[in-house]
Write an enzyme that holds these catalytic residues in place. Structure first.
Site, PDB file in Angstrom:
ATOM      1  N   LYS A  88       0.855  -1.191   0.000  1.00  0.00           N
ATOM      2  CA  LYS A  88       0.000   0.000   0.000  1.00  0.00           C
ATOM      3  C   LYS A  88       0.879   1.224   0.000  1.00  0.00           C
ATOM      4  CE  LYS A  88      -3.846   2.244   0.338  1.00  0.00           C
ATOM      5  NZ  LYS A  88      -3.427   2.894  -0.918  1.00  0.00           N
ATOM      6  N   LYS A 124       5.318   1.647  -3.126  1.00  0.00           N
ATOM      7  CA  LYS A 124       5.306   3.006  -3.683  1.00  0.00           C
ATOM      8  C   LYS A 124       5.556   2.902  -5.172  1.00  0.00           C
ATOM      9  CE  LYS A 124       4.879   7.244  -2.148  1.00  0.00           C
ATOM     10  NZ  LYS A 124       4.292   7.716  -0.882  1.00  0.00           N
ATOM     11  N   GLY A 163      -2.613   8.212  -4.339  1.00  0.00           N
ATOM     12  CA  GLY A 163      -1.921   9.390  -4.831  1.00  0.00           C
ATOM     13  C   GLY A 163      -0.696   9.739  -4.000  1.00  0.00           C
ATOM     14  N   ASP A 164       0.146  10.542  -4.572  1.00  0.00           N
ATOM     15  CA  ASP A 164       1.249  11.208  -3.872  1.00  0.00           C
ATOM     16  C   ASP A 164       1.463  12.481  -4.695  1.00  0.00           C
ATOM     17  OD1 ASP A 164       3.437  10.503  -1.649  1.00  0.00           O
ATOM     18  OD2 ASP A 164       4.525  11.464  -3.278  1.00  0.00           O
ATOM     19  N   THR A 208      -4.236  13.595   5.703  1.00  0.00           N
ATOM     20  CA  THR A 208      -2.829  13.731   6.092  1.00  0.00           C
ATOM     21  C   THR A 208      -2.638  14.988   6.945  1.00  0.00           C
ATOM     22  OG1 THR A 208      -2.261  12.664   4.016  1.00  0.00           O
ATOM     23  CG2 THR A 208      -0.461  13.676   5.241  1.00  0.00           C
ATOM     24  N   ASN A 239      -1.635  19.607  -1.013  1.00  0.00           N
ATOM     25  CA  ASN A 239      -2.755  18.966  -0.372  1.00  0.00           C
ATOM     26  C   ASN A 239      -2.579  18.832   1.142  1.00  0.00           C
ATOM     27  OD1 ASN A 239      -5.215  17.638  -0.757  1.00  0.00           O
ATOM     28  ND2 ASN A 239      -4.191  15.679  -0.431  1.00  0.00           N
TER      29      ASN A 239
HETATM   30  O1  2IT Z   1       3.076   9.032   1.601  1.00  0.00           O
HETATM   31  C1  2IT Z   1       1.957   8.520   1.806  1.00  0.00           C
HETATM   32  O2  2IT Z   1       1.677   7.946   2.855  1.00  0.00           O
HETATM   33  C2  2IT Z   1       0.975   8.623   0.733  1.00  0.00           C
HETATM   34  N1  2IT Z   1       1.280   9.179  -0.317  1.00  0.00           N
HETATM   35  C3  2IT Z   1      -0.405   8.045   0.901  1.00  0.00           C
HETATM   36  C4  2IT Z   1      -0.428   6.627   0.479  1.00  0.00           C
HETATM   37  C5  2IT Z   1      -1.791   5.997   0.495  1.00  0.00           C
HETATM   38  O3  2IT Z   1      -1.829   4.793   0.165  1.00  0.00           O
HETATM   39  O4  2IT Z   1      -2.777   6.641   0.820  1.00  0.00           O
END
Ligand code: 2IT
Length: 448
Positions: A88, A124, A163-164, A208, A239
């Site tokens: 994930k 990732k 997303g990232d 986040t 974001n």
């Molecule tokens: O850095 C991170 O934790 C994210 N970009 C979110 C990853 C996610 O699976 O929601």
């Protein structure tokens, strides 16, 4: 010598992957007391196994721009560690993306995800595709091509991207559409960060930033301090910064500094009104490279090409932009400024020596990103649960889960550090707690 030997071996093996080496060193060094108390780890070659992704997928992504010109990018998906759940983690579309960056993010993600207490492994992905200045139809074509290469490797029980940087709700929509088109099934548990109309979770966009503020509140409580009236400096205006601004304002604090690649903004009155927050959101959509328009619009100070680390008129610093944003020089200025709270939010925002320096200073509390930003992926895991159950939770339900998760992460980190006689060391505590959970699962599953 086990830790040193492993790190040295990795340095020889992966000398061209500095970000990855830095992330590994931070986790292994911070978890040292735990590792040293478990000689069976060395027998099982555990550290080397933890540093080697289970799988690294690299693929070609070809797309055609609006002028008909053909472009070739590299796509990645790193399935780092699946010991506690399906891989994930997000996808990052950014020009500078390379194998080291994807690997460091996948490694970090593994220990962060373990901290959430939910069954998610670490992964990732991303591409060196540069989304800035691309039209909507170019983004669509890129996402379709990217998913055409990726779809065979992912699934709700296998690997669940999100997303990232450079990948938001629009990109997730295009990626999901292409996945559905290729598979002929409606399997919305394959991605998170989706739109609400096809299985997205309420609060995911804010998670986040909100989670970071909930975590900060726990730190403040521990110090017999409160958030009311606090001035916060946040690097970035994406974001994550947006969620921080919203929640801080709601709780009576204010973000007075924020920044972009072009410089920083100082708004003494704070980014507290809906108008200001909405303006920032719009500004980022139009141009993720410049935050100066905010200063022009609201008549406040803009300092071109500089970072605000070391300013004296803030109470809390929250680096929430890119990796290695704060170096040793910045860290020394931060120490001199007398600021009491250094709360990392972005993935690995602090150069290793700078982080080590700040941790050693009296009078400044340092909190690590893998704990502070875990609410994002945590709510992604809640999105997976809702998809599996085919239902929707209310805003209040998700927010309640998120709050509890952040309280737990702070408490578990605190207790893990205490158990090894380290006092209120949130960096060591988070790394020990996350490491322990992954290590236990790996050991119990045998040698592979
Ligand atoms: O850095 C991170 O934790 C994210 N970009 C979110 C990853 C996610 O699976 O929601």
């Amino acid at each position: 010598m086990y830790i040193e030997n492993t790190i040295n071996e990795l340095k020889l093996k992966y000398e061209n992957e500095p970000e990855f080496l830095q992330a590994v060193e931070e986790v292994f060094e911070s978890a040292r007391p735990l590792i040293e108390a478990h000689p069976e780890y060395e027998k099982a070659d555990l550290l080397m196994r933890m540093a080697e992704p289970e799988r690294m997928i690299r693929f070609r992504v070809v797309w055609t721009d609006d002028e008909g010109k053909v472009h070739t990018n590299v796509g990645y998906r790193c399935q780092f560690n699946g010991a506690i759940g399906p891989y994930k983690g997000g996808l990052r579309f950014q020009k500078n993306v390379n194998e080291s960056i994807i690997k460091f993010l996948g490694f970090e993600q593994t220990y962060k995800n373990a901290l959430t207490g939910l069954p998610i492994g670490g992964g990732k992905g991303g591409s060196d595709f540069d989304p800035s200045g691309k039209s909507d139809s170019e983004i669509l074509r890129f996402c379709q091509s990217y998913m055409t290469a990726l779809y065979r490797y992912i699934g709700a029980d296998t690997d669940v991207p999100a997303g990232d940087m450079g990948v938001g709700k629009r990109e997730i929509g295009y990626l999901f559409g292409q996945y559905r088109r290729l598979k002929g099934n409606f399997e919305n548990g394959v991605l998170t960060g989706k739109g609400l109309s096809y299985g997205g979770s309420l609060i995911r966009p804010e998670a986040t930033g909100y989670g970071a503020i909930y975590y900060l509140c726990e730190v403040l409580k521990h110090q017999n301090d409160t958030i009311g009236g606090k001035r916060i400096g946040v690097s970035g205006y994406g974001n994550v910064a947006w969620g921080i601004m919203k929640k801080a304002a709601e709780l009576g604090a204010k973000v007075t500094y924020f920044s972009g690649p072009d410089g920083y903004v100082h708004d003494e009155n704070g980014v507290i009104t809906e108008e200001k927050i909405a303006f920032i959101e719009e500004m980022r959509k139009n141009d993720p490279m410049h935050c100066e328009p905010y200063a022009k619009k609201f008549g406040c100070e803009f300092v071109k090409g500089e970072k605000f680390w070391g300013v004296k008129d803030v109470d809390i610093l929250m680096p929430a932009a890119v990796q290695n944003d704060v170096d040793l020089e910045h860290a020394k200025k931060i120490k001199e400024s007398g600021v009491k709270y250094y709360i990392e939010v972005a993935n690995m925002p602090t150069v290793y020596e700078a982080l080590e320096y700040l941790r050693k200073q009296e009078g400044i509390i340092v909190a690590p990103s893998k704990a502070v930003n875990a609410g994002g992926v945590g709510v992604s895991a809640l999105e997976m649960s809702q998809n599996a159950m085919r239902l929707h939770w209310t805003k209040e339900e998700v927010d309640e889960h998120l709050k509890k998760m952040m309280v737990n992460i702070h408490r578990e980190s605190m207790e893990a550090a205490k158990e090894y006689g380290l006092g209120y060391d949130l960096v060591a505590g988070a790394n020990i707690a996350g490491f322990k959970r992954v290590a236990e699962a790996m050991i119990e599953q045998g040698i592979f």
